[in-house]
Write a protein that holds these residues in place. Structure first.
Motif, PDB file in Angstrom:
ATOM      1  N   GLY A   1       2.645   4.992  -7.400  1.00  0.00           N
ATOM      2  CA  GLY A   1       1.786   4.836  -8.333  1.00  0.00           C
ATOM      3  C   GLY A   1       1.818   3.977  -9.403  1.00  0.00           C
TER       4      GLY A   1
ATOM      5  N   GLN B   1      -3.914   3.365   5.666  1.00  0.00           N
ATOM      6  CA  GLN B   1      -4.135   3.433   4.103  1.00  0.00           C
ATOM      7  C   GLN B   1      -4.798   2.265   3.363  1.00  0.00           C
TER       8      GLN B   1
ATOM      9  N   THR C   1       0.818  -1.091   0.069  1.00  0.00           N
ATOM     10  CA  THR C   1       0.015   0.016  -0.015  1.00  0.00           C
ATOM     11  C   THR C   1       0.848   1.192   0.000  1.00  0.00           C
TER      12      THR C   1
ATOM     13  N   LEU D   1      -6.382   8.973   1.205  1.00  0.00           N
ATOM     14  CA  LEU D   1      -6.563   7.917   2.126  1.00  0.00           C
ATOM     15  C   LEU D   1      -6.209   8.232   3.378  1.00  0.00           C
TER      16      LEU D   1
ATOM     17  N   ALA E   1      -8.196   2.605   1.597  1.00  0.00           N
ATOM     18  CA  ALA E   1      -8.463   2.106   0.157  1.00  0.00           C
ATOM     19  C   ALA E   1      -9.592   1.153  -0.186  1.00  0.00           C
TER      20      ALA E   1
ATOM     21  N   VAL F   1      -5.935   5.364  -5.553  1.00  0.00           N
ATOM     22  CA  VAL F   1      -5.334   6.386  -5.513  1.00  0.00           C
ATOM     23  C   VAL F   1      -5.501   7.371  -6.907  1.00  0.00           C
ATOM     24  N   THR F   2      -5.533   6.626  -8.188  1.00  0.00           N
ATOM     25  CA  THR F   2      -5.407   7.408  -9.357  1.00  0.00           C
ATOM     26  C   THR F   2      -6.829   8.050  -9.230  1.00  0.00           C
TER      27      THR F   2
ATOM     28  N   VAL G   1       1.204   4.044  -2.974  1.00  0.00           N
ATOM     29  CA  VAL G   1       0.700   5.552  -2.742  1.00  0.00           C
ATOM     30  C   VAL G   1       2.030   6.373  -3.419  1.00  0.00           C
TER      31      VAL G   1
END
Length: 415
Positions: A56, A273, A49, A268, A277, A262-263, A53
């Motif tokens: 990417g 996180q 994770t 988060l 997510a 994330v994208t 983050v």
């Protein structure tokens, strides 16, 4: 730790039609998943994770490179242990008297401390899954693990539990990955043309996937099931590669699940996180799914850490299965009691355990590669492939880098 004779399996490895016998298939599956689920612990989820983050889609390159390095190392570890019919610490003593006990001490210390973290992860999983108090959830999870090892057929129970929970983790995480809608094209492009190459991410993934006890979990389980010797090379190779690939599948689907969130621009929760997510991707259901995945990852790591740590301080032929199971139960009970009393493993202890695991990896790998290079008399007449030695020694150089990095935090502690 004296050298021990090779134990022959009770039944043929192949059925009359040329396929693997059902018991051999079950044993191989169990060894593969024990190695894989030992690697997929709470730390595995946190690492994946965090780097997703940070990096990417570029994290895809680090994942692929780490998988290739893991395969190179595990191919050698499983092959040397499997062909010789001896555990890693037994080979260590044959290379240099007393070295096996040093390896066992390092692994036991690291295993004890990290198992406190595994029980803690199980507690957090039950909290996210059912809303239970983490300490209560951790204690109940430990009792489940203890019950597995107290069963009459503990070995079979371990094999089946790790397979079932391993598949549950992969299926549920895949569901979240589909829900989050990750940019798969960007990830695939970064495998070939990475936007960012992070060496720290690669070395961290390798250490987290095969560091400490994890690298020996599957191979030792295979030996205890009676699968060893030059005639079993095909089974041993299949087990080592498949075990890493199972871990890789989980890493990839978890990466895609987090990447999609994330994208998508979601913010988060920095305190957790991974849970955040999963919740962002699938709402309340996602949070419960995260709880199940974390619990399954933690309890299988409890099983793997306890089983493998005890295998380093017992004899495959002189210790009865019942005694071994009771020692594993004691290991789980002790680490669970520590967790209930203090809540989690103290940071200082975790740093020390990380250093011990980091030091054990190059020592253990070097012992096994030395056996394959110079002590071929221990391989029961097997001619070790030169190409396998080459990739093994090259990958070993990375373990030295990991060892140096694992010692630095300890130095900082006393600075």
């Amino acid at each position: 730790m004296a050298a021990e004779p090779q134990r022959t399996p009770a039944e043929p490895s192949t059925a009359p039609n040329g396929r693997l016998a059902s018991s051999t298939r079950s044993t191989l599956l169990g060894a593969m998943f024990l190695m894989a689920t030992s690697a997929i612990g709470p730390g595995f989820i946190t690492q994946t994770t965090t780097f997703t983050v940070q990096l990417g889609a570029a994290f895809a390159f680090a994942i692929v490179i780490s998988i290739l390095i893991d395969i190179a190392l595990q191919l050698n570890v499983w092959r040397v242990i499997g062909v010789s019919g001896r555990r890693a610490q037994e080979l260590g003593d044959l290379v240099a008297p007393g070295l096996g006990w040093v390896m066992a001490a390092f692994l036991l210390i690291g295993g004890l401390v990290f198992n406190i973290g595994n029980v803690s992860g199980a507690g957090l999983g039950t909290n996210a899954m059912l809303g239970l108090d983490p300490k209560l959830g951790g204690a109940l999870s430990a009792l489940i693990a203890i019950g597995i090892f107290l069963s009459k057929r503990a070995g079979v129970a371990v094999d089946r539990i790790v397979v079932v929970l391993g598949l549950v983790m992969i299926v549920l995480t895949t569901y979240v990955a589909i829900t989050s809608g990750p940019p798969v094209g960007d990830a695939l492009r970064n495998v070939v043309l990475p936007e960012d190459i992070d060496i720290l991410a690669i070395t961290t993934l390798v250490g987290g996937t095969i560091g400490g006890y994890i690298v020996y979990a599957g191979a030792h389980r295979l030996l205890d099931s009676g699968i060893s010797g030059p005639g079993r090379v095909r089974d041993i190779t299949r087990g080592s590669v498949t075990g890493i690939l199972i871990t890789a599948v989980m890493r990839v689907v978890l990466f895609l699940a987090i990447l999609g969130v994330v994208t998508g621009g979601a913010a988060l929760d920095p305190t957790n996180q991974a849970a955040s997510a999963f919740e962002q991707a699938a709402g309340e259901v996602g949070l419960r799914v995260f709880g199940i995945v974390l619990w399954a990852a933690a309890i299988t790591s409890v099983i793997g850490a306890s089983y493998t740590s005890v295998s380093f301080v017992t004899s495959r032929t002189r210790t009865s299965d019942r005694t071994r199971s009771l020692l594993v139960v004691g290991f789980i009970a002790f680490t669970s009691l520590v967790y209930v009393l203090i809540g989690t493993a103290p940071t200082t202890l975790l740093v020390f355990a990380g250093a011990f695991n980091g030091l054990l990896l190059p020592i253990g790998i070097a012992v096994l590669l030395w056996v394959a290079t110079r002590r071929t008399d221990l391989l029961n007449g097997y001619r070790y492939p030169r190409w396998l030695l080459v990739i093994g020694w090259v990958a070993w150089l990375l373990t030295l880098y990991l060892a140096i990095n694992s010692v630095r935090p300890v130095i900082d502690l006393f600075a």
